[in-house]
Motif scaffolding. Structure first.
Motif, mmCIF file in Angstrom:
data_model
loop_
_atom_site.group_PDB
_atom_site.id
_atom_site.type_symbol
_atom_site.label_atom_id
_atom_site.label_comp_id
_atom_site.label_asym_id
_atom_site.label_seq_id
_atom_site.Cartn_x
_atom_site.Cartn_y
_atom_site.Cartn_z
ATOM 1 N N LYS A 1 47.519 41.316 31.089
ATOM 2 C CA LYS A 1 48.469 42.157 30.198
ATOM 3 C C LYS A 1 47.401 43.195 29.518
ATOM 4 C CE LYS A 1 50.668 41.608 25.800
ATOM 5 N NZ LYS A 1 51.147 40.570 24.858
ATOM 6 N N ALA A 2 46.240 42.475 29.168
ATOM 7 C CA ALA A 2 45.240 43.236 28.491
ATOM 8 C C ALA A 2 44.619 44.455 29.353
ATOM 9 C CB ALA A 2 44.215 42.373 27.768
ATOM 10 N N VAL A 3 44.491 43.981 30.529
ATOM 11 C CA VAL A 3 43.955 45.079 31.648
ATOM 12 C C VAL A 3 44.763 46.324 31.852
ATOM 13 C CG1 VAL A 3 43.156 45.395 34.124
ATOM 14 C CG2 VAL A 3 42.430 43.487 32.785
ATOM 15 N N ALA A 4 46.085 45.949 31.763
ATOM 16 C CA ALA A 4 47.134 46.916 31.824
ATOM 17 C C ALA A 4 46.972 47.773 30.581
ATOM 18 C CB ALA A 4 48.441 46.291 32.419
ATOM 19 N N ALA A 5 47.263 47.283 29.473
ATOM 20 C CA ALA A 5 47.514 48.077 28.380
ATOM 21 C C ALA A 5 46.231 48.838 28.014
ATOM 22 C CB ALA A 5 47.669 46.838 27.151
ATOM 23 N N LEU A 6 44.882 48.089 28.172
ATOM 24 C CA LEU A 6 43.706 48.670 27.867
ATOM 25 C C LEU A 6 43.420 49.986 28.798
ATOM 26 C CD1 LEU A 6 41.536 45.989 26.832
ATOM 27 C CD2 LEU A 6 42.473 47.623 25.216
ATOM 28 N N SER A 7 44.007 49.928 29.986
ATOM 29 C CA SER A 7 43.863 50.707 30.961
ATOM 30 C C SER A 7 44.629 52.176 30.728
ATOM 31 C CB SER A 7 44.292 50.517 32.388
ATOM 32 O OG SER A 7 43.515 49.370 32.836
ATOM 33 N N GLU A 8 45.688 51.880 30.338
ATOM 34 C CA GLU A 8 46.667 53.069 29.832
ATOM 35 C C GLU A 8 46.109 53.660 28.718
ATOM 36 O OE1 GLU A 8 50.887 51.784 29.039
ATOM 37 O OE2 GLU A 8 51.012 50.748 30.904
ATOM 38 N N ARG A 9 45.532 52.879 27.622
ATOM 39 C CA ARG A 9 44.957 53.620 26.372
ATOM 40 C C ARG A 9 43.487 54.117 26.438
ATOM 41 N NH1 ARG A 9 46.287 48.634 22.074
ATOM 42 N NH2 ARG A 9 48.446 48.497 22.805
ATOM 43 N N LEU A 10 42.835 53.759 27.384
ATOM 44 C CA LEU A 10 41.611 54.364 27.668
ATOM 45 C C LEU A 10 41.606 55.807 28.249
ATOM 46 C CD1 LEU A 10 38.661 53.327 27.241
ATOM 47 C CD2 LEU A 10 38.588 52.844 29.613
ATOM 48 N N ASP A 11 41.203 56.699 27.211
ATOM 49 C CA ASP A 11 40.927 58.161 27.657
ATOM 50 C C ASP A 11 39.933 58.637 27.645
ATOM 51 O OD1 ASP A 11 41.010 58.134 25.051
ATOM 52 O OD2 ASP A 11 42.173 59.797 24.485
ATOM 53 N N GLY A 12 39.384 59.187 29.041
ATOM 54 C CA GLY A 12 37.800 59.358 29.104
ATOM 55 C C GLY A 12 37.072 58.103 29.254
ATOM 56 N N ASP A 13 35.958 58.628 29.684
ATOM 57 C CA ASP A 13 34.652 57.533 29.801
ATOM 58 C C ASP A 13 34.151 57.179 28.609
ATOM 59 O OD1 ASP A 13 34.568 57.945 32.622
ATOM 60 O OD2 ASP A 13 33.234 59.496 32.435
ATOM 61 N N LEU A 14 34.068 55.729 28.644
ATOM 62 C CA LEU A 14 33.314 55.070 27.511
ATOM 63 C C LEU A 14 31.874 55.221 27.574
ATOM 64 C CD1 LEU A 14 34.096 53.058 25.237
ATOM 65 C CD2 LEU A 14 33.270 51.082 26.830
ATOM 66 N N ALA A 15 31.132 55.628 26.405
ATOM 67 C CA ALA A 15 29.658 55.841 26.552
ATOM 68 C C ALA A 15 28.739 54.606 26.732
ATOM 69 C CB ALA A 15 29.063 56.539 25.198
ATOM 70 N N GLY A 16 29.225 53.749 27.601
ATOM 71 C CA GLY A 16 28.609 52.677 27.947
ATOM 72 C C GLY A 16 29.481 51.539 28.556
ATOM 73 N N SER A 17 29.042 50.321 28.491
ATOM 74 C CA SER A 17 29.995 49.024 28.786
ATOM 75 C C SER A 17 30.336 48.226 27.724
ATOM 76 C CB SER A 17 29.161 48.444 30.173
ATOM 77 O OG SER A 17 28.060 47.970 29.613
ATOM 78 N N ALA A 18 31.442 47.676 27.964
ATOM 79 C CA ALA A 18 31.839 46.488 26.848
ATOM 80 C C ALA A 18 32.503 45.506 27.646
ATOM 81 C CB ALA A 18 32.705 47.330 25.873
ATOM 82 N N LYS A 19 32.497 44.332 26.796
ATOM 83 C CA LYS A 19 33.019 43.039 27.425
ATOM 84 C C LYS A 19 33.898 42.250 26.182
ATOM 85 C CE LYS A 19 30.328 39.578 28.562
ATOM 86 N NZ LYS A 19 29.413 38.790 29.376
ATOM 87 N N PHE A 20 35.149 42.013 26.510
ATOM 88 C CA PHE A 20 35.898 41.350 25.515
ATOM 89 C C PHE A 20 35.862 39.754 26.022
ATOM 90 C CE2 PHE A 20 37.777 45.567 24.862
ATOM 91 C CZ PHE A 20 37.878 45.357 23.268
ATOM 92 N N VAL A 21 35.486 38.858 25.391
ATOM 93 C CA VAL A 21 35.537 37.639 25.582
ATOM 94 C C VAL A 21 36.596 36.819 24.698
ATOM 95 C CG1 VAL A 21 33.985 35.339 25.418
ATOM 96 C CG2 VAL A 21 32.951 37.518 25.929
ATOM 97 N N LEU A 22 37.623 36.326 25.563
ATOM 98 C CA LEU A 22 38.769 35.675 24.837
ATOM 99 C C LEU A 22 38.891 34.032 25.174
ATOM 100 C CD1 LEU A 22 40.953 38.333 26.178
ATOM 101 C CD2 LEU A 22 39.932 38.273 24.071
ATOM 102 N N GLY A 23 37.793 33.277 25.003
ATOM 103 C CA GLY A 23 37.529 32.053 24.915
ATOM 104 C C GLY A 23 38.114 31.663 26.382
ATOM 105 N N GLU A 24 38.740 30.589 26.383
ATOM 106 C CA GLU A 24 39.431 29.932 27.900
ATOM 107 C C GLU A 24 39.899 30.871 28.778
ATOM 108 O OE1 GLU A 24 38.545 26.700 28.975
ATOM 109 O OE2 GLU A 24 36.945 26.685 27.195
ATOM 110 N N GLU A 25 40.689 32.007 27.991
ATOM 111 C CA GLU A 25 41.321 32.659 28.907
ATOM 112 C C GLU A 25 40.669 33.499 29.963
ATOM 113 O OE1 GLU A 25 44.815 33.347 28.821
ATOM 114 O OE2 GLU A 25 44.928 31.433 27.544
#
Length: 95
Positions: free
Chosen positions: A7-31
């Protein structure tokens, strides 16, 4: 892959406009973890310029708009390790 990560991958893919100036990681515990970089958004657990960590339920509230990402950070429910500039770009994607 968990339902939350999908769900998060789909939602963030829709919201991300343009390139991020680097890389980011969301850590969601056991998920699991979500990577965002020049390739887009995907489930993954690679090294990143900034790592944001939150409990799965906190991340769901941020993603749905029920919780402000800045408020979550200020209250200690969302932690940031690394490049704060990239984290600030993500705050715009999340809200």
């Amino acid at each position: 892959m968990s339902d939350l990560i999908e769900k998060a991958v789909a939602a963030l893919s829709e919201r991300l406009d343009g390139d991020l100036a680097g890389s980011a990681k969301f850590v969601l515990g056991e998920e699991g973890s979500i990577m965002i970089d020049g390739s887009g958004v995907r489930a993954g657990d690679e090294d990143a310029d900034v790592t944001l960590s939150a409990a799965p339920e906190v991340f769901e509230q941020i993603l749905s708009g029920e919780m402000n990402p800045t408020g979550a950070f200020m209250s200690g429910q969302l932690t940031v390790d690394g490049d704060m500039g990239i984290a600030m770009q993500l705050a715009n994607v999340l809200s």
